[in-house]
Design a protein around this motif. Structure first.
Motif, short mmCIF file in Angstrom:
data_model
loop_
_atom_site.label_atom_id
_atom_site.label_comp_id
_atom_site.label_asym_id
_atom_site.label_seq_id
_atom_site.Cartn_x
_atom_site.Cartn_y
_atom_site.Cartn_z
N LYS A 80 40.39 22.91 36.10
CA LYS A 80 39.84 24.54 35.75
C LYS A 80 38.61 24.64 36.60
O LYS A 80 38.40 25.88 37.37
CB LYS A 80 39.61 24.88 34.17
CG LYS A 80 41.13 24.96 33.64
CD LYS A 80 41.01 25.43 32.29
CE LYS A 80 42.02 25.60 31.41
NZ LYS A 80 41.86 26.01 30.08
N LEU A 81 37.81 23.76 36.36
CA LEU A 81 36.60 23.89 37.18
C LEU A 81 36.96 24.00 38.88
O LEU A 81 36.36 24.69 39.65
CB LEU A 81 35.61 22.78 36.99
CG LEU A 81 34.81 22.82 35.54
CD1 LEU A 81 34.02 21.65 35.09
CD2 LEU A 81 33.82 24.09 35.26
N SER A 82 37.86 22.95 39.28
CA SER A 82 38.09 22.73 40.59
C SER A 82 38.68 23.86 41.09
O SER A 82 38.78 24.44 42.26
CB SER A 82 38.83 21.40 40.62
OG SER A 82 38.21 20.54 40.43
N GLY A 83 39.35 24.76 40.14
CA GLY A 83 40.45 25.85 40.41
C GLY A 83 39.66 27.19 40.31
O GLY A 83 40.20 28.34 40.38
N LEU A 84 38.20 27.02 39.90
CA LEU A 84 37.34 28.13 39.82
C LEU A 84 37.98 29.08 38.40
O LEU A 84 37.50 30.30 38.69
CB LEU A 84 37.17 29.04 41.06
CG LEU A 84 36.81 27.98 42.41
CD1 LEU A 84 36.56 28.97 43.38
CD2 LEU A 84 35.68 27.35 42.08
N THR A 85 38.43 28.54 37.67
CA THR A 85 39.12 29.20 36.60
C THR A 85 38.14 29.20 35.12
O THR A 85 38.88 29.47 34.14
CB THR A 85 40.62 28.87 36.38
OG1 THR A 85 40.66 27.72 35.87
CG2 THR A 85 41.55 29.40 37.74
N ASP A 122 29.86 34.03 43.40
CA ASP A 122 29.37 34.90 44.67
C ASP A 122 30.60 34.50 45.47
O ASP A 122 31.11 35.52 46.20
CB ASP A 122 28.12 34.15 45.24
CG ASP A 122 27.90 34.74 46.84
OD1 ASP A 122 27.75 35.89 46.68
OD2 ASP A 122 27.94 34.10 47.62
N TYR A 123 31.46 33.33 45.63
CA TYR A 123 32.59 33.21 46.37
C TYR A 123 33.81 34.13 45.81
O TYR A 123 34.41 34.51 46.65
CB TYR A 123 32.92 31.71 46.35
CG TYR A 123 34.33 31.57 47.01
CD1 TYR A 123 34.50 31.34 48.48
CD2 TYR A 123 35.43 31.53 46.30
CE1 TYR A 123 35.68 30.90 48.79
CE2 TYR A 123 36.69 31.19 46.74
CZ TYR A 123 36.61 31.22 48.20
OH TYR A 123 37.85 31.07 48.60
N LYS A 124 33.76 33.96 44.55
CA LYS A 124 34.93 35.04 44.17
C LYS A 124 34.77 36.41 44.29
O LYS A 124 35.79 36.92 44.83
CB LYS A 124 34.84 34.84 42.68
CG LYS A 124 35.62 33.00 42.29
CD LYS A 124 35.56 32.94 40.85
CE LYS A 124 36.53 33.60 40.05
NZ LYS A 124 36.49 33.02 38.47
N SER A 125 33.70 36.89 44.17
CA SER A 125 33.23 38.30 44.44
C SER A 125 33.61 38.58 45.97
O SER A 125 34.19 39.59 46.56
CB SER A 125 31.66 38.63 44.23
OG SER A 125 31.58 40.08 44.60
N ASN A 165 35.30 36.82 48.28
CA ASN A 165 36.75 36.81 48.40
C ASN A 165 37.82 37.82 48.00
O ASN A 165 38.73 38.27 48.56
CB ASN A 165 37.29 35.51 47.89
CG ASN A 165 38.67 34.85 48.28
OD1 ASN A 165 38.69 35.18 49.39
ND2 ASN A 165 39.46 34.62 47.45
N LYS A 166 37.16 38.52 46.95
CA LYS A 166 37.91 39.91 46.36
C LYS A 166 38.04 40.85 47.47
O LYS A 166 38.80 41.68 47.69
CB LYS A 166 37.26 40.13 45.04
CG LYS A 166 37.97 39.39 43.82
CD LYS A 166 37.52 40.25 42.62
CE LYS A 166 38.00 39.76 41.59
NZ LYS A 166 37.41 40.15 40.18
N GLN A 167 36.68 41.06 48.03
CA GLN A 167 36.30 42.15 49.03
C GLN A 167 37.32 41.64 50.27
O GLN A 167 37.52 42.61 50.79
CB GLN A 167 34.86 42.13 49.25
CG GLN A 167 34.26 42.49 48.35
CD GLN A 167 32.46 42.47 48.35
OE1 GLN A 167 32.27 42.29 49.75
NE2 GLN A 167 31.84 42.72 47.52
N ASN A 168 37.49 40.53 50.58
CA ASN A 168 38.31 40.07 51.77
C ASN A 168 39.79 40.29 51.56
O ASN A 168 40.62 39.94 52.40
CB ASN A 168 37.92 39.05 52.20
CG ASN A 168 36.32 38.88 53.04
OD1 ASN A 168 35.99 39.75 53.39
ND2 ASN A 168 35.81 37.68 53.08
#
Length: 433
Positions: A226-231, A425-428, A430-433
């Motif tokens: 889950k950590l590797s999958g950012l969940t 920060d990455y997830k935020s 990535n959502k915008q893109n």
């Protein structure tokens, strides 16, 4: 392309190439391949190929052999070391000067190119050419993104903990069965005058191989995935314990002096000199040992004893991707070349220096005595190596966290918080893109 540019800016700001796992190499030379139509028409096709300079010493002769059977295909090979090829590929992607075919790793390193529309979709070719009967399924899976095959599998690598047999015999040790045994052996090795862990943290990825196994131990397979999958949140007690252990090992002198700035090749040299006892390397390491003038039979390896059954090793695939912007003749030639370089006949011919092949049905060499046991160790489960599982900007934060914890600049809790910030920060973005 917005995502590609932002990724490139991140790498530029860091002032260094993206980090990764190893096992290959590069330089310059020639290539071959072309469609049958081009061959019949006498059309000359040139395929540019970028590979690594270590572990690919065989490719020059293989390309020459290929050209004998395909005289209308020229092969131009350029070779790079690990970090420079990552940097060169990203720069070439941004400037639209990618070669016709290139070596890369699976996971987040290889996914960058198909995600930005830069690779040829090989899904139909994989089906028509029956790749499922030619390559290891795991290698194909790790070369697939968004349901599309984007690379020709070359290697499937599995990592383990290696040690010189003489060092263990002198200390009267046997491979540890539990994490507690492993830690006890670290102190035993240190007391015997041997630096227990031969790791160099320059570039980050070498020490990362230990960090990820500590995380597997403290988090367990489910949370680790889950950590590797950012969940799952990285601000977790298991992550804190992982960094605490890294700091503890540093303070106890289990790493070489100054290991934070030590090049991994220097750490490897300490291992050969038997000044250090354990190193985390993979299916390519028999070849490394032999090429450095030592006998691989004088060494052995064991799976990191993380107290979970089965003990999962980390794995990663390597592949050849083809430029989606090249013309059809070049693409046909590149496919033909890639399939040739990964064919049973070529792998068998160069097996002693080829590495851990993704190709099925090959004959392994007596000079790589640990290759089969490493591959077997992943048969009951594995996890994708961290610098391919995580987005590269998060990987870079992990490398920074490792070093700052070791140097006492961050507490383990601060490292966990910073990792979580980087993920969010990455997830935020990535959502915008």
């Amino acid at each position: 392309m917005k995502r590609m540019v932002s990724a490139l800016m991140g790498i530029t700001l860091l002032g260094a190439a993206a980090v990764g796992c190893s096992s290959g190499g590069d330089m310059g030379k020639e290539t071959a391949s072309g469609s049958q139509d081009a061959k019949d028409a006498g059309q000359k096709v040139t395929v540019s190929l970028w590979t690594l300079d270590t572990g690919w010493e065989w490719i020059d002769q293989a390309a020459e052999d290929f050209k004998k059977d395909n005289p209308n295909i020229d092969v131009q090979i350029s070779k790079y070391s690990v970090d420079p090829i990552k940097e060169a590929l990203k720069v070439a992607a941004n400037s639209k000067t990618l070669p016709d075919m290139w070596f890369t790793w699976g996971g987040s390193l290889g996914s960058f190119y198909p995600e930005n529309g830069l690779t040829m979709d090989l899904t139909q070719i994989a089906s028509d050419h029956k790749w499922s009967e030619i390559y290891n399924k795991a290698a194909i899976d790790k070369s697939t993104y968004g349901g599309k095959v984007s690379g020709i599998p070359v290697h499937l690598n599995v990592l383990g903990i290696w040690y010189p047999k003489s060092v263990y015999e002198k200390a009267k040790l046997k491979p540890p069965a539990t994490f507690a045994e492993f830690e006890s052996q670290l102190q035993t090795l240190k007391d015997s005058g041997v630096t227990p862990l031969s790791f160099g943290s320059k570039g980050g990825w070498h020490t990362m191989r230990l960090t990820e196994q500590l995380l597997e131990h403290f988090a367990g397979p489910e949370l680790h995935d889950k950590l590797s999958g950012l969940t799952a949140s990285w601000n977790d007690p298991a992550v804190v314990k992982t960094f605490e252990k890294l700091k503890e090992y540093t303070d106890k002198g289990y790493f070489p002096k100054g290991y934070v700035s030590l090049d991994p090749t220097e750490a490897e040299a300490l291992f050969y000199q038997q000044k250090a006892g354990l190193i985390n390397e993979g299916t390519w390491f028999d070849r490394n040992i032999n090429s450095n003038g030592f006998d691989a039979n004088n060494y052995d390896e064991f799976a990191f004893p993380n107290d979970h059954k089965p003990a999962r090793p980390s794995v990663f695939a390597e592949m050849l991707q083809i430029n989606g912007k090249s013309d059809k003749a070049k693409q046909d030639a590149a496919v033909k070349l890639g399939e040739y370089l990964t064919s049973v006949s070529v792998v068998n011919k160069y097996i002693e220096g080829y590495g851990s092949p993704a190709t099925l049905g090959v004959k392994l060499s007596d000079k790589t005595p640990h290759l089969k046991q490493l591959l077997d160790s992943a048969s009951e489960g594995s996890f994708l190596i961290t610098d391919q599982a995580l987005p590269q900007q998060v990987v870079q934060k992990l490398f920074e966290a490792q070093d700052k914890v070791a140097l006492g600049e961050w507490t383990p809790q601060q490292a966990a918080v910073e990792m979580d910030k980087a993920v969010n920060d990455y997830k935020s973005k990535n959502k915008q893109n």
